[in-house]
Scaffold this motif. Structure first.
Motif: not given
Length: 132
Positions: A3-17
């Motif tokens: 879950i932490k890894h998924k949250d990290f990926c979502v945050d990175e994806f949003n930041t990247n977007q």
């Protein structure tokens, strides 16, 4: 952990977007600026060509004006020369006429004017009573 890894990926994806959108806007702004500058360059180049053509035309006109002035100066010098020649001719003619009439006057003073008047004639005078 997943879950932490998924949250990290979502945050990175949003930041990247978000970063991608920001960079895309910057890219569009820069492209618009490039297009604007290209238009400015085109306009300035056209204006420069017009000014160069005007300079060339003015140089031609200056050359023509110089030629015209040179021609007018030659005509003026010819006129002045003609007038000086005319003055010299007129002075010679005047001197000749003055000499001629001076000789004629001195010649006329030397000889008596006709035979002497007969006896009994007085010097001629205008009649004071007449209108003339």
């Amino acid at each position: 952990a997943e879950i932490k890894h998924k949250d990290f990926c979502v945050d990175e994806f949003n930041t990247n977007q978000l970063q991608t959108e920001t960079k895309e806007r910057e890219k569009q702004d820069l492209l618009a600026k490039i297009e604007d500058l290209e238009m400015t360059i085109k306009t300035l180049t056209e204006e420069l060509d017009v000014l160069k053509a005007e300079i060339a035309e003015m140089q031609v006109q200056m050359k023509r004006a110089g030629e015209d002035r040179e021609k007018q100066n030659k005509e003026f010098q010819m006129t002045v020369s003609d007038q000086r020649s005319t003055q010299q001719l007129l002075k010679k003619a005047l001197d000749f006429l003055q000499d001629f009439y001076a000789k004629k006057a001195s010649f006329a003073q030397q000889e008596p004017a006709g035979p002497p008047p007969p006896a009994g004639f007085k010097e001629y005078k205008n009649n004071a009573q007449s209108g003339g």
